[in-house]
Design a protein around this motif. Structure first.
Motif, PDB file in Angstrom:
ATOM      1  N   THR A  25      37.020  31.388  37.435  1.00 33.74           N
ATOM      2  CA  THR A  25      37.971  32.470  37.157  1.00 33.74           C
ATOM      3  C   THR A  25      37.983  33.483  38.292  1.00 33.74           C
ATOM      4  O   THR A  25      39.040  33.919  38.766  1.00 33.74           O
ATOM      5  CB  THR A  25      37.620  33.160  35.830  1.00 33.74           C
ATOM      6  N   TYR A  26      36.805  33.861  38.732  1.00 35.44           N
ATOM      7  CA  TYR A  26      36.659  34.837  39.820  1.00 35.44           C
ATOM      8  C   TYR A  26      37.295  34.321  41.107  1.00 35.44           C
ATOM      9  O   TYR A  26      37.977  35.065  41.826  1.00 35.44           O
ATOM     10  CB  TYR A  26      35.169  35.111  40.013  1.00 35.44           C
ATOM     11  N   LEU A  29      41.069  34.931  41.919  1.00 33.25           N
ATOM     12  CA  LEU A  29      41.616  36.275  42.084  1.00 33.25           C
ATOM     13  C   LEU A  29      42.053  36.518  43.529  1.00 33.25           C
ATOM     14  O   LEU A  29      41.451  35.988  44.470  1.00 33.25           O
ATOM     15  CB  LEU A  29      40.565  37.312  41.675  1.00 33.25           C
ATOM     16  N   ASP A 208      39.845  43.065  43.295  1.00 38.43           N
ATOM     17  CA  ASP A 208      40.081  42.771  41.881  1.00 38.43           C
ATOM     18  C   ASP A 208      38.761  42.552  41.145  1.00 38.43           C
ATOM     19  O   ASP A 208      38.683  42.773  39.935  1.00 38.43           O
ATOM     20  CB  ASP A 208      40.950  41.518  41.743  1.00 38.43           C
ATOM     21  N   ALA A 209      37.747  42.102  41.863  1.00 38.15           N
ATOM     22  CA  ALA A 209      36.441  41.862  41.244  1.00 38.15           C
ATOM     23  C   ALA A 209      35.369  41.795  42.318  1.00 38.15           C
ATOM     24  O   ALA A 209      35.644  41.520  43.489  1.00 38.15           O
ATOM     25  CB  ALA A 209      36.452  40.566  40.427  1.00 38.15           C
ATOM     26  N   ARG A 227      31.945  46.070  36.490  1.00 40.91           N
ATOM     27  CA  ARG A 227      33.002  46.121  35.485  1.00 40.91           C
ATOM     28  C   ARG A 227      33.102  44.778  34.767  1.00 40.91           C
ATOM     29  O   ARG A 227      32.510  43.787  35.205  1.00 40.91           O
ATOM     30  CB  ARG A 227      34.323  46.461  36.172  1.00 40.91           C
ATOM     31  N   THR A 229      35.323  42.590  34.775  1.00 40.07           N
ATOM     32  CA  THR A 229      35.865  41.519  35.620  1.00 40.07           C
ATOM     33  C   THR A 229      34.886  41.077  36.708  1.00 40.07           C
ATOM     34  O   THR A 229      35.098  40.045  37.351  1.00 40.07           O
ATOM     35  CB  THR A 229      37.166  41.980  36.305  1.00 40.07           C
ATOM     36  N   ASP A 230      33.821  41.850  36.922  1.00 34.62           N
ATOM     37  CA  ASP A 230      32.851  41.545  37.966  1.00 34.62           C
ATOM     38  C   ASP A 230      31.814  40.540  37.469  1.00 34.62           C
ATOM     39  O   ASP A 230      31.683  40.298  36.265  1.00 34.62           O
ATOM     40  CB  ASP A 230      32.143  42.821  38.417  1.00 34.62           C
TER      41      ASP A 230
END
Length: 264
Positions: A25-26, A29, A208-209, A227, A229-230
C-alpha cells in the motif's frame, strides 16, 4: 503408541504477511519518505562503533529507492554526521541526519550551538572524561552538540557503574538532557530528536507517508509521531510504539529490498 508431533521444518518468513501488505500500500503512494537508523538496523551492533558496516545489499536498496520518482531516502542516526558518513559509505542523493538530527547534509536542516551551550559542552566533556576514567573500557564519543558514553562489551556491573558516574557528573549542568540507549548514555546540550528531524523532512517534501526502521530507545521519538498512513518498523526486541516488527538487520535488509522492488 501416541503420535509424535513433527516439528515444522518450514523457515519462518522474514517479513510477515501483514507487513508485506502494508508495504504494498505504501509503495503505491506518489510521494514518500523512507528513513532508517543505522546501527542495529542497517548494520549489526558491534563493540566498537568504528567497526560498524552495513549488511551487503542494504545501501544498494536505499540507492535504488532514492532513484525512484517521488521517493526521499534518509539515514537518521545518533552518530555524529562525520561518523555516519564514514561507516555507511552513503552518497547523494541519500540524505544523512547525524546527532539525532542536529547535523544534516540536507540544506537548511540541523542546528547550531549558542555560546552558552558551547561552554556547557566544553565543561561537560572534561567532567565526563574524569568520571569514566575509573571504569576501563568505557568510551567517550564527542559530537558537535553532545557527548556519549559507550559501554558495549563491558561487564554489566562495570557498565552500570560507568553510566551512573557519567550521569552524576552531568548533573552539575542543569540544561543537559540525558538520553539512554543500548549500552550508551548520551548527554546533549541542545535538544534534538530523530522524530522532530524526520517529521520536518516529511513536511518539507510534502510526503504522503513516512516509513522508518529503528531499533533503539531514541527511535521511539519517531515511532511516537507517526501518522496512521505511516509505517514504523521496530528491529529486534523491546517495547515500542511501532506498529510492525522484524527480528534483526537481516530482516530489515529484506524489507528494504522488497520495498525497492515494489517502488521500482
Amino acid at each position: 503408541m501416541p503420535e509424535i508431533p513433527i516439528p515444522d521444518s518450514q523457515p519462518q518468513p522474514l517479513i510477515s504477511g501483514e507487513l508485506r501488505t502494508a508495504l504494498e500500500t505504501y509503495a503505491a503512494l506518489p510521494r514518500v519518505v523512507v528513513a532508517t537508523d543505522f546501527d542495529g538496523v542497517l548494520a549489526p551492533l558491534v563493540d566498537d562503533p568504528r567497526d560498524s558496516r552495513p549488511l551487503p545489499g542494504t545501501m544498494d536498496s536505499l540507492m535504488a529507492l532514492a532513484g525512484t520518482e517521488g521517493t526521499t531516502v534518509a539515514l537518521v542516526s545518533g552518530r555524529a554526521l562525520g561518523s555516519l558518513t564514514e561507516v555507511s559509505g552513503a552518497q547523494a542523493p541519500l540524505l544523512l541526519y547525524g546527532s539525532h538530527g542536529a547535523e544534516s547534509t540536507n540544506s537548511g536542516a540541523g542546528m547550531a550551538l549558542t555560546e552558552e551551550q558551547g561552554q556547557d559542552l566544553f565543561g561537560l566533556n572534561a567532567s565526563l572524561a574524569e568520571a569514566v576514567a575509573a571504569h576501563p573500557g568505557a568510551r567517550l564519543e564527542h559530537k558537535p552538540m553532545a557527548t556519549a558514553v559507550h559501554t558495549r562489551g563491558l561487564d554489566p556491573l562495570v557498565a552500570l557503574a560507568a553510566s551512573q558516574a557519567a550521569v552524576g557528573a552531568a548533573a552539575a549542568y542543569g540544561q543537559v538532557e540525558v538520553m539512554h540507549g543500548k549500552d550508551v548514555v548520551e548527554f546533549l546540550v541542545a535538544k534534538a530528536t530523530k522524530g522532530a528531524a524526520l517529521m520536518a523532512l516529511a513536511e518539507a517534501t510534502n510526503a504522503d507517508a513516512v516509513l522508518f526502521l529503528g531499533d533503539d530507545v531514541t527511535d521511539e521519538t519517531v515511532f511516537a509521531r507517526l501518522r496512521p498512513t505511516d509505517i514504523g518498523i521496530k528491529v529486534g526486541p523491546g517495547d515500542t510504539a511501532a506498529a510492525y516488527r522484524v527480528d534483526d538487520p537481516t530482516a530489515a535488509a529484506a524489507v528494504l529490498a522488497l520495498l525497492a522492488g515494489l517502488r521500482g
